[in-house]
Design a protein around this motif. Structure first.
Motif, short mmCIF file in Angstrom:
data_model
loop_
_atom_site.label_atom_id
_atom_site.label_comp_id
_atom_site.label_asym_id
_atom_site.label_seq_id
_atom_site.Cartn_x
_atom_site.Cartn_y
_atom_site.Cartn_z
N ARG A 1 17.60 4.22 9.69
CA ARG A 1 16.26 4.49 9.17
C ARG A 1 16.40 5.00 7.73
O ARG A 1 17.16 5.92 7.47
N ILE A 2 15.65 4.39 6.83
CA ILE A 2 15.64 4.85 5.44
C ILE A 2 14.25 5.37 5.12
O ILE A 2 13.25 4.69 5.36
N ARG A 3 14.22 6.58 4.60
CA ARG A 3 12.97 7.21 4.20
C ARG A 3 13.08 7.59 2.72
O ARG A 3 14.17 7.78 2.21
N HIS A 4 11.93 7.73 2.09
CA HIS A 4 11.94 8.13 0.68
C HIS A 4 12.58 9.51 0.47
O HIS A 4 13.18 9.76 -0.56
N ASP A 5 12.47 10.40 1.45
CA ASP A 5 12.98 11.75 1.28
C ASP A 5 14.42 11.92 1.75
O ASP A 5 14.97 13.02 1.69
N SER A 6 15.06 10.86 2.21
CA SER A 6 16.47 10.94 2.60
C SER A 6 17.36 10.79 1.37
O SER A 6 16.90 10.36 0.31
N LYS B 1 16.40 8.61 -1.86
CA LYS B 1 16.36 9.17 -3.21
C LYS B 1 17.24 8.39 -4.18
O LYS B 1 16.90 8.24 -5.35
N VAL B 2 18.36 7.89 -3.69
CA VAL B 2 19.23 7.08 -4.53
C VAL B 2 18.57 5.75 -4.83
O VAL B 2 18.48 5.31 -5.98
N LEU B 3 18.07 5.10 -3.79
CA LEU B 3 17.52 3.76 -3.95
C LEU B 3 16.21 3.74 -4.75
O LEU B 3 15.93 2.76 -5.43
N ASN B 4 15.44 4.80 -4.70
CA ASN B 4 14.20 4.80 -5.48
C ASN B 4 14.41 5.31 -6.90
O ASN B 4 13.47 5.47 -7.66
N GLY B 5 15.69 5.55 -7.27
CA GLY B 5 16.01 5.90 -8.64
C GLY B 5 16.05 7.38 -8.93
O GLY B 5 16.49 7.80 -9.99
N GLU B 6 15.61 8.20 -7.98
CA GLU B 6 15.54 9.65 -8.20
C GLU B 6 16.92 10.28 -8.42
O GLU B 6 17.07 11.19 -9.22
N LYS B 7 17.93 9.81 -7.71
CA LYS B 7 19.28 10.36 -7.81
C LYS B 7 20.30 9.28 -8.16
O LYS B 7 21.49 9.46 -7.95
N GLY B 8 19.85 8.17 -8.67
CA GLY B 8 20.71 7.03 -8.93
C GLY B 8 21.86 7.31 -9.88
O GLY B 8 22.97 6.83 -9.68
N LEU C 1 18.90 -3.44 -6.37
CA LEU C 1 18.39 -4.39 -5.37
C LEU C 1 18.03 -3.67 -4.07
O LEU C 1 17.02 -4.01 -3.44
N GLY C 2 18.82 -2.67 -3.71
CA GLY C 2 18.50 -1.88 -2.52
C GLY C 2 17.19 -1.13 -2.69
O GLY C 2 16.41 -1.00 -1.75
N GLY C 3 16.94 -0.63 -3.90
CA GLY C 3 15.68 0.05 -4.18
C GLY C 3 14.49 -0.89 -4.04
O GLY C 3 13.45 -0.51 -3.49
N LEU C 4 14.65 -2.10 -4.52
CA LEU C 4 13.59 -3.10 -4.35
C LEU C 4 13.35 -3.38 -2.87
O LEU C 4 12.21 -3.43 -2.41
N TYR C 5 14.41 -3.56 -2.14
CA TYR C 5 14.31 -3.82 -0.71
C TYR C 5 13.63 -2.64 -0.01
O TYR C 5 12.78 -2.83 0.86
N LEU D 1 11.18 -2.15 3.61
CA LEU D 1 11.31 -1.05 4.55
C LEU D 1 10.15 -0.07 4.51
O LEU D 1 9.61 0.31 5.53
N ILE D 2 9.78 0.34 3.33
CA ILE D 2 8.76 1.36 3.20
C ILE D 2 7.39 0.73 2.94
O ILE D 2 6.37 1.25 3.37
N GLY D 3 7.38 -0.37 2.24
CA GLY D 3 6.13 -1.07 1.97
C GLY D 3 5.29 -0.43 0.89
O GLY D 3 4.08 -0.55 0.88
N LYS D 4 5.94 0.27 -0.04
CA LYS D 4 5.19 0.91 -1.14
C LYS D 4 5.64 0.35 -2.45
O LYS D 4 6.72 -0.03 -2.65
#
Length: 160
Positions: free
Chosen positions: A94-99, A103-110, A148-152, A157-160
């Motif tokens: 399970r991947i969540r935005h707050d995991s 955080k890595v995939l959405n660029g926050e901690k990339g 690419l993982g962030g896009l996915y 996965l999240i649909g946002k």
């Protein structure tokens, strides 16, 4: 180590994460090299079983890593010898935005994630006979796969 099934934050099946083409024993260094050069083949931390004696040989976790301490640990573990892989999705991931992964995939901690991977590659450079060119290429691959993982993550996965 096994394949997994991605699930979204609501528990909905979003498809497989296939790591392996077949089941059986694989030389651990082969998995390490492929994981460094391409993408994570180690599998989810919850699904890797190993002997305590092998754990004791590795020295445990390296606390210098914040995001990829499991990746470093599994590198040490897999370099101990053969690994039995099961080409079947035996776990859910399970991947969540707050995991951490989210955080890595959405660029926050990339950036931190990429720096830790470079540190990891350098840590094992002598053991694997890695050149500076290979390390730089691995960091670039990791950057591309993270993007690419962030896009996915956002689309599938999240649909946002």
């Amino acid at each position: 180590s096994t394949d997994s099934i991605f699930v979204d934050s609501n528990g909905k099946n979003k498809g497989p994460y296939k790591r392996y083409k077949k089941s059986g024993a694989v030389f651990g260094e082969e998995i390490v090299r492929a994981s460094f050069a391409h993408r994570d083949l180690y599998g989810p931390p919850l699904a890797i079983l190993f002997r305590k004696s092998v754990y004791d040989k590795t020295g445990g976790f390296d606390e210098r890593f914040n995001f990829i301490l499991d990746y470093d640990f599994f590198t040490k573990l897999f370099l101990q010898g053969n690994v039995f892989v099961q080409h079947a999705p035996l776990t859910y991931f399970r991947i969540r935005h707050d995991s951490n992964t989210g955080k890595v995939l959405n660029g926050e901690k990339g950036q931190t994630y990429l720096m830790e991977h470079e540190m990891l590659y350098r840590k094992y450079a002598d053991r694997l006979n890695l050149t500076e060119k290979q390390i730089n290429r691995y960091v670039l691959h990791r950057k591309i796969y993270s993007f690419l993982g962030g896009l996915y993550l956002k689309v599938a996965l999240i649909g946002k």
